[in-house]
Design a protein around this motif. Structure first.
Motif, PDB file in Angstrom:
ATOM      1  N   PRO A 190      18.603  -9.200  -8.914  1.00  0.00           N
ATOM      2  CA  PRO A 190      18.274  -9.310  -7.480  1.00  0.00           C
ATOM      3  C   PRO A 190      17.425 -10.541  -7.178  1.00  0.00           C
ATOM      4  N   ARG A 191      17.752 -11.206  -6.066  1.00  0.00           N
ATOM      5  CA  ARG A 191      17.005 -12.382  -5.619  1.00  0.00           C
ATOM      6  C   ARG A 191      16.374 -12.095  -4.259  1.00  0.00           C
ATOM      7  N   PHE A 192      15.237 -12.730  -4.010  1.00  0.00           N
ATOM      8  CA  PHE A 192      14.461 -12.432  -2.808  1.00  0.00           C
ATOM      9  C   PHE A 192      14.334 -13.661  -1.918  1.00  0.00           C
ATOM     10  N   SER A 193      14.207 -13.402  -0.622  1.00  0.00           N
ATOM     11  CA  SER A 193      14.011 -14.479   0.347  1.00  0.00           C
ATOM     12  C   SER A 193      12.550 -14.920   0.343  1.00  0.00           C
ATOM     13  N   SER A 194      12.263 -15.899   1.165  1.00  0.00           N
ATOM     14  CA  SER A 194      10.867 -16.283   1.372  1.00  0.00           C
ATOM     15  C   SER A 194      10.138 -15.130   2.062  1.00  0.00           C
ATOM     16  N   PRO A 195       8.825 -15.087   1.981  1.00  0.00           N
ATOM     17  CA  PRO A 195       8.082 -13.966   2.587  1.00  0.00           C
ATOM     18  C   PRO A 195       8.352 -13.836   4.086  1.00  0.00           C
ATOM     19  N   VAL A 196       8.423 -12.605   4.549  1.00  0.00           N
ATOM     20  CA  VAL A 196       8.608 -12.321   5.972  1.00  0.00           C
ATOM     21  C   VAL A 196       7.278 -12.553   6.690  1.00  0.00           C
ATOM     22  N   ARG A 197       7.332 -13.273   7.820  1.00  0.00           N
ATOM     23  CA  ARG A 197       6.107 -13.560   8.576  1.00  0.00           C
ATOM     24  C   ARG A 197       6.321 -13.248  10.050  1.00  0.00           C
ATOM     25  N   ARG A 198       5.330 -12.637  10.669  1.00  0.00           N
ATOM     26  CA  ARG A 198       5.381 -12.343  12.102  1.00  0.00           C
ATOM     27  C   ARG A 198       4.958 -13.564  12.908  1.00  0.00           C
ATOM     28  N   LEU A 199       5.527 -13.676  14.106  1.00  0.00           N
ATOM     29  CA  LEU A 199       5.195 -14.802  14.981  1.00  0.00           C
ATOM     30  C   LEU A 199       3.736 -14.771  15.417  1.00  0.00           C
ATOM     31  N   ASP A 200       3.194 -13.555  15.574  1.00  0.00           N
ATOM     32  CA  ASP A 200       1.807 -13.453  16.038  1.00  0.00           C
ATOM     33  C   ASP A 200       0.806 -13.446  14.892  1.00  0.00           C
ATOM     34  N   GLY A 201       1.301 -13.578  13.655  1.00  0.00           N
ATOM     35  CA  GLY A 201       0.415 -13.649  12.503  1.00  0.00           C
ATOM     36  C   GLY A 201      -0.121 -12.319  12.031  1.00  0.00           C
ATOM     37  N   SER A 202       0.276 -11.211  12.655  1.00  0.00           N
ATOM     38  CA  SER A 202      -0.223  -9.897  12.249  1.00  0.00           C
ATOM     39  C   SER A 202       0.511  -9.403  11.004  1.00  0.00           C
ATOM     40  N   GLN A 203       0.121  -8.238  10.536  1.00  0.00           N
ATOM     41  CA  GLN A 203       0.651  -7.696   9.284  1.00  0.00           C
ATOM     42  C   GLN A 203       2.119  -7.284   9.434  1.00  0.00           C
ATOM     43  N   VAL A 204       2.919  -7.598   8.426  1.00  0.00           N
ATOM     44  CA  VAL A 204       4.354  -7.281   8.435  1.00  0.00           C
ATOM     45  C   VAL A 204       4.588  -5.819   8.082  1.00  0.00           C
ATOM     46  N   VAL A 205       3.972  -5.385   6.986  1.00  0.00           N
ATOM     47  CA  VAL A 205       4.129  -4.012   6.511  1.00  0.00           C
ATOM     48  C   VAL A 205       3.409  -3.081   7.493  1.00  0.00           C
ATOM     49  N   PRO A 206       3.926  -1.873   7.814  1.00  0.00           N
ATOM     50  CA  PRO A 206       5.025  -1.197   7.114  1.00  0.00           C
ATOM     51  C   PRO A 206       6.384  -1.295   7.798  1.00  0.00           C
ATOM     52  N   ARG A 207       6.481  -1.921   8.991  1.00  0.00           N
ATOM     53  CA  ARG A 207       7.759  -1.878   9.717  1.00  0.00           C
ATOM     54  C   ARG A 207       8.836  -2.737   9.072  1.00  0.00           C
ATOM     55  N   ALA A 208       8.459  -3.770   8.347  1.00  0.00           N
ATOM     56  CA  ALA A 208       9.423  -4.665   7.699  1.00  0.00           C
ATOM     57  C   ALA A 208       9.011  -4.866   6.246  1.00  0.00           C
ATOM     58  N   PRO A 209       9.952  -5.227   5.372  1.00  0.00           N
ATOM     59  CA  PRO A 209       9.595  -5.491   3.972  1.00  0.00           C
ATOM     60  C   PRO A 209       8.871  -6.829   3.841  1.00  0.00           C
ATOM     61  N   GLN A 210       8.199  -7.024   2.739  1.00  0.00           N
ATOM     62  CA  GLN A 210       7.489  -8.282   2.513  1.00  0.00           C
ATOM     63  C   GLN A 210       8.460  -9.437   2.301  1.00  0.00           C
ATOM     64  N   SER A 211       9.610  -9.159   1.698  1.00  0.00           N
ATOM     65  CA  SER A 211      10.681 -10.142   1.514  1.00  0.00           C
ATOM     66  C   SER A 211      12.009  -9.414   1.634  1.00  0.00           C
TER      67      SER A 211
END
Length: 443
Positions: A190-211
């Motif tokens: 398995p290969r992973f994307s770059s880290p997921v980042r929110r536009l407002d800079g807030s925390q990604v988890v738990p609604r979305a995965p880290q990558s």
């Protein structure tokens, strides 16, 4: 349901990932490798994704076998109906359960793990040999397997509604017993994307995965497994409906444009005949290597191409076709010259190398009749394919290979047993079969 644009877009060079903005309330459930579902299914890899779900490869610790987990978005009305149909058909359905996650309540359907899609396999073969090096008998085996799958589905009163190469998969015997080592050998680590980042800079988890996890690639080494025992199955029953006889329902189907029957474009009552039309389009693409009708343009162009290829529509369509003809006249000058000089349907069918036989022509014309009530049913299609084989390739090896598994007078002398004798490919053709059988045995 439309999610807000909450995240920076994820680029996917050399891979395939879902839209990260679908990880929102009512959207996808964030899945991590190694996660355990229903206290028994451990996630190993990602198989793919669609508009309404993500699909993951997992191991069932109760049986130590591989399964596929289809995890629907939290808004899953049509998803539930589709899996109910799949359960009725026995199309690899094992069980389903519900669970709650950070984005809502989800349904997870556990299905038998399958191989690559027909479209992927055709593209892989074309990459290996641009001249279309797939053996003739292999194409015929695929055609027979596809026709049998449609016939079995229609016997249950189910119409798929969206038959195309990406909704047809190869069933690979023994795949469910693969070890983890074999999984990574065929699908890669398995290969992973770059880290997921929110536009407002807030925390990604738990609604979305880290990558995000890239969907597993299909390696060339899987082709021999697909061709060893050709067994095609259907997936994605999201547009399916029940229909036993006649014109069943008036609804808009989301069928791929190039495979959509004219009644789909005209919003007329639809029936099992839409699957017959789409199957003929898949046959043509399988044998010719390109689409029968205009694709990837718009609905008007596709309908114009269909009407340009044959000119005997049912009388009940006169009024709505008048609207189409008016639109076409206004748009005709915008059509490129190559489009305005489209050949007739017969010319297109006879252009297929080595398949320009009388039987091929009759079969395809009766599957592509503009009048849905005049099209062949699926069982009749299954019965006619052997005579195309005998007429087109005229050889013992091709006939035997294409009819592998059939329990008819053509192949019982070889001791082969059908998995579906009620759909024997030679049903209704016993006289001709006897003559061909004698020719095969004596050769």
């Amino acid at each position: 349901m439309v999610c807000e644009q909450l995240y920076y877009p994820i680029s996917s060079p050399g891979g395939s990932v879902e839209d990260v903005n679908r990880y929102c309330p009512g959207g996808y459930h964030p899945v991590y490798l190694g996660a355990v579902f229903n206290s028994r299914y451990v996630v190993l890899h990602k198989l793919g994704f669609g508009t309404f779900s993500t699909v993951w490869l997992a191991r069932d610790h109760f049986t130590n076998r591989l399964v596929a987990l289809k995890i629907g978005r939290a808004v899953y009305g049509s998803f539930m109906k589709a899996e109910g149909i799949q359960r009725l058909l026995g199309s690899g359905w094992l069980e389903q359960f519900e669970f709650r996650g950070p984005n809502g309540a989800h349904v997870c359907v556990v299905i038998e793990v399958m191989g690559p899609t027909l479209e992927v396999v055709m593209n892989m073969v074309k990459t290996l040999d641009p001249n279309g090096g797939m053996p003739d008998y292999m194409r015929m085996r695929m055609a027979i397997s596809l026709a049998r799958a449609v016939a079995r589905m229609h016997l249950h009163g189910v119409v798929h509604g969206d038959i195309h190469g990406n909704n047809i998969v190869f069933h690979i015997p023994g795949m469910k017993n693969w070890t983890d080592h074999q999984v990574y050998e065929y699908f890669g680590v398995p290969r992973f994307s770059s880290p997921v980042r929110r536009l407002d800079g807030s925390q990604v988890v738990p609604r979305a995965p880290q990558s995000l996890v890239y969907a597993a690639a299909t390696p060339l080494k899987i082709l021999p497994l697909c061709f060893e025992h050709v067994d095609l199955r259907f997936i994605d029953f999201g547009g399916s409906f029940y229909c036993h006889r006649g014109y069943c329902v008036q609804k808009r189907l989301n069928t791929m444009l190039e495979n959509a029957a004219p009644e789909v474009h005209l919003l007329d009552f639809v029936s099992s005949a839409v699957d017959i039309w789409a199957m003929a389009c898949v046959f043509f693409r399988l044998f010719a290597g390109h689409s029968l009708f205009a694709s990837n343009i718009n609905e008007l162009w596709t309908m114009a191409d269909i009407l340009a290829s044959q000119n005997n529509p049912p009388n009940r369509w006169s009024r709505v076709l008048g609207y189409y003809y008016t639109r076409m006249e206004k748009s005709w000058k915008s059509f490129p010259p190559w489009f305005r000089q489209k050949p007739s349907l017969i010319s297109r069918l006879l252009s297929v190398p080595r398949y320009s036989s009388w039987e091929w022509l009759v079969l395809m014309l009766t599957m592509l009749d503009l009048d849905p009530s005049a099209r062949l049913d699926a069982e009749s299609v299954v019965g006619r394919i052997p005579w195309i084989i005998a007429d087109a390739v005229n050889g013992r090896r091709y006939v035997e290979e294409a009819l592998y598994g059939c329990r008819c007078s053509l192949c019982t002398h070889r001791g082969k047993v059908s998995t579906a004798p009620e759909l024997c490919v030679a049903s209704g053709y016993s006289t001709a079969a006897s003559g061909l059988r004698s020719a095969i045995i004596s050769s």
